[in-house]
Design a protein around this motif. Structure first.
Motif, short mmCIF file in Angstrom:
data_model
loop_
_atom_site.label_atom_id
_atom_site.label_comp_id
_atom_site.label_asym_id
_atom_site.label_seq_id
_atom_site.Cartn_x
_atom_site.Cartn_y
_atom_site.Cartn_z
N ILE A 121 0.88 -0.99 -0.28
CA ILE A 121 -0.18 0.26 0.09
C ILE A 121 0.72 1.18 0.11
O ILE A 121 1.58 1.29 0.61
CB ILE A 121 -1.07 -0.45 1.27
CG1 ILE A 121 -2.07 -1.05 1.66
CG2 ILE A 121 -1.89 1.33 1.78
CD1 ILE A 121 -2.66 -1.24 2.22
N LYS A 122 0.73 2.42 -1.01
CA LYS A 122 1.95 3.24 -0.99
C LYS A 122 0.35 4.37 -0.31
O LYS A 122 -0.73 4.91 -1.25
CB LYS A 122 1.90 3.45 -2.51
CG LYS A 122 2.12 2.43 -3.19
CD LYS A 122 3.00 2.60 -4.16
CE LYS A 122 4.01 1.73 -5.29
NZ LYS A 122 4.11 2.11 -6.69
N ILE A 123 0.90 6.01 -0.13
CA ILE A 123 0.52 6.99 0.06
C ILE A 123 -0.33 7.14 -0.50
O ILE A 123 -2.31 7.97 -0.64
CB ILE A 123 1.40 8.08 0.62
CG1 ILE A 123 1.74 7.48 1.97
CG2 ILE A 123 0.95 9.24 0.46
CD1 ILE A 123 3.45 8.96 1.87
N ASN A 124 -0.94 7.10 -1.98
CA ASN A 124 -1.54 8.33 -2.95
C ASN A 124 -2.51 6.80 -3.39
O ASN A 124 -3.70 7.42 -3.09
CB ASN A 124 -0.62 8.06 -4.19
CG ASN A 124 -0.02 7.03 -4.86
OD1 ASN A 124 -0.27 5.72 -4.45
ND2 ASN A 124 0.55 6.86 -6.04
N GLN A 125 -2.16 5.95 -3.27
CA GLN A 125 -3.31 4.71 -2.85
C GLN A 125 -4.85 5.39 -1.57
O GLN A 125 -5.30 4.84 -1.77
CB GLN A 125 -2.89 3.13 -3.04
CG GLN A 125 -2.63 3.60 -4.11
CD GLN A 125 -1.76 1.63 -3.96
OE1 GLN A 125 -1.22 1.23 -3.31
NE2 GLN A 125 -1.33 0.92 -5.09
N LEU A 126 -4.06 5.59 -0.44
CA LEU A 126 -4.71 5.96 0.33
C LEU A 126 -5.07 7.03 0.19
O LEU A 126 -6.72 7.19 0.46
CB LEU A 126 -3.80 6.25 1.96
CG LEU A 126 -3.38 4.44 2.61
CD1 LEU A 126 -2.21 5.46 3.50
CD2 LEU A 126 -4.74 4.08 2.97
#
Length: 497
Positions: A121-126
């Motif tokens: 999980i990456k920050i932009n996906q959050l």
């Protein structure tokens, strides 16, 4: 929930193409004033509204009461829980940290949260709700139902549960879009980890104070006392009594919601975004890009901002919010540089959505429907005073002569019936449900509700017949099937274990 189509007192808007700009604007202001005056008079609108155009306030007004326990009138300084509009602040805080060189959008979350179990999980996906992170709210709800909550539940608590339980992802990160409150709680923890200060303190120091947003606070047990002019959530019942519908005790989770603000402070926020006072133009444009997922779908959601066009296909950005008795909207139409901010505290869900549509129509000088008063409120006294025959006549008379003035949707009589049933006025409830069945004979749900009132009045044989009719209309109506099965189960079987 009821759906009320709202508008100004008049049923149409005349197009005044020959008028000059000043007269055109004055006409719209008068229409907005008439619209919200009538909406307040029929007790649908209770809150604060601000409308701006070309970076200038065109119209603002407050309506209704501060709380269920007071007749104090709301003012422009009163602070409302803005619900998921808070996600914008979380997203912009992440963008500010990115521009400070403290993180990257493509960074995996585990770099900033030790032991974070979802390595992909990456920050932009959050930010754009494509992480697949599991929803932890059902877990929190279970704790409350089991009576296990007696101290503050904040983002640290929720994250600790996520780390210890490690529930499975809903889907592979980036593969799908699914709106996630939990994802924004994780982002709040990333902000705290990177900035080395509490989420609420970061926002106050980096956003609220610099922008002069003196009435805006991220609510926790430590900051709650700073909400000095607070609006309290409530619900208004058909008997005109109000019931508190405010915050859940000990629920202090930040990131996904929980910010209190005013329409004027949110307008300061809007101007800061539009004029790139917090982040660069490049990053801002990136935040407003629609989300593309690996399953080849495009969602009109960027980094913390909804991007769906208005009814006239004009691009806009913003967000809505809903928490307990509070419902809010912040939206900005790009083509005509128009901003709408609506904050309410009376539990009226769909009213606020219809408010926004009506304001958009008024600003564009387009036709819009007349304000519709809930017919349930008109009939309530007649039913409670034992005048169901007169109520029936009044319903039919108004429906024939003044259909455009009242909301005659199925939900109106259904809600009226349940309100009467809740007050143990069984005969009145049966009459209301029976009228609903006559008005909507093809509604299985109406028959199911009618049967429920008959069962409460011990008219079991009649209830069975009604439930069988409902199941014929909708064989998949589980509530009707369960009620019928319960009635057809022999008493000896029910009592034997």
């Amino acid at each position: 929930m009821k759906k009320f189509v709202l508008s100004a007192i008049t049923s149409t808007v005349l197009m005044l193409n020959s008028m000059n700009v000043q007269s055109f604007e004055d006409d719209r202001v008068q229409l907005l004033e008439a619209y919200f005056t009538h909406c307040e008079q029929i007790k649908l609108c209770n809150g604060s509204v601000l409308v701006a155009e070309n970076d200038a306030i065109l119209f603002q007004r407050t309506m209704g009461e501060v709380s269920h326990a007071s007749e104090e009138q709301l003012g422009t300084q009163h602070q409302f829980d803005i619900g998921s509009i808070s996600k914008q602040f979380t997203a912009i805080a992440i963008m500010m940290l990115k521009e400070q060189g403290k993180l990257k959008f493509e960074d995996p979350v585990y770099l900033y949260i030790p032991n974070f179990p979802y390595k992909d999980i990456k920050i932009n996906q959050l930010l754009n709700h494509t992480s697949g992170v599991p929803d932890m709210m059902p877990y929190i709800s279970d704790l409350y139902r089991q009576g296990k909550v007696d101290s503050s539940l904040d983002q640290s608590f929720l994250l600790s549960v996520l780390l210890s339980e490690q529930p499975a992802l809903m889907f592979k990160p980036g593969e799908q879009f699914k709106y996630s409150n939990t994802g924004y709680v994780v982002l709040a923890k990333v902000i705290e980890s990177v900035s080395r200060m509490p989420y609420s303190q970061f926002l106050k120091q980096q956003v609220f104070s610099p922008l002069g947003m003196h009435y805006t606070v991220s609510r926790t047990k430590l900051t709650e006392k700073k909400i000095t002019t607070r609006a309290y959530g409530f619900r208004r019942h058909l008997n005109d009594k109000k019931r508190a519908f405010d915050q859940i005790p000990f629920f202090d989770v930040e990131g996904m919601g929980g910010i209190y603000s005013t329409t004027q402070d949110l307008y300061k926020w809007h101007l800061a975004l539009s004029n790139n006072k917090l982040i660069s133009k490049e990053t801002w444009l990136q935040a407003l890009q629609p989300t593309k997922t690996l399953d080849n779908n495009t969602k009109q959601y960027g980094y913390g901002f909804m991007l769906k066009a208005d009814a006239y296909d004009h691009p806009k950005f913003g967000h809505s919010g809903h928490w307990r008795g509070f419902k809010s909207i912040y939206s900005h139409q790009l083509d005509d540089n128009r901003t709408i901010i609506l904050l309410t505290n009376n539990g009226q869900d769909d009213v606020v959505d219809e408010n926004e549509k009506a304001v958009e129509a008024i600003l564009a000088m387009k036709p819009y429907p007349q304000v519709k008063q809930p017919i349930s409120a008109v009939l309530y006294k007649m039913f409670t005073q034992g005048e169901p025959a007169e109520a029936r006549s009044q319903y039919n008379r108004l429906k024939a002569d003044r259909y455009n003035n009242y909301d005659f949707s199925e939900a109106q009589l259904n809600d009226l019936g349940y309100a009467l049933l809740g007050e143990e006025k069984n005969a009145a409830a049966i009459a209301a449900f029976e009228l609903n069945v006559e008005a909507f004979p093809s509604s299985a749900n109406g028959l199911d509700s009618f049967a429920e009132a008959l069962i409460a009045d011990n008219q079991l044989k009649r209830a069975k017949a009604i439930l069988k009719q409902a199941i014929v209309l909708d064989p998949n109506l589980e509530s009707a099937k369960k009620q019928l099965a319960s009635l057809e189960t022999p008493v000896s079987t029910k009592n034997s274990l």
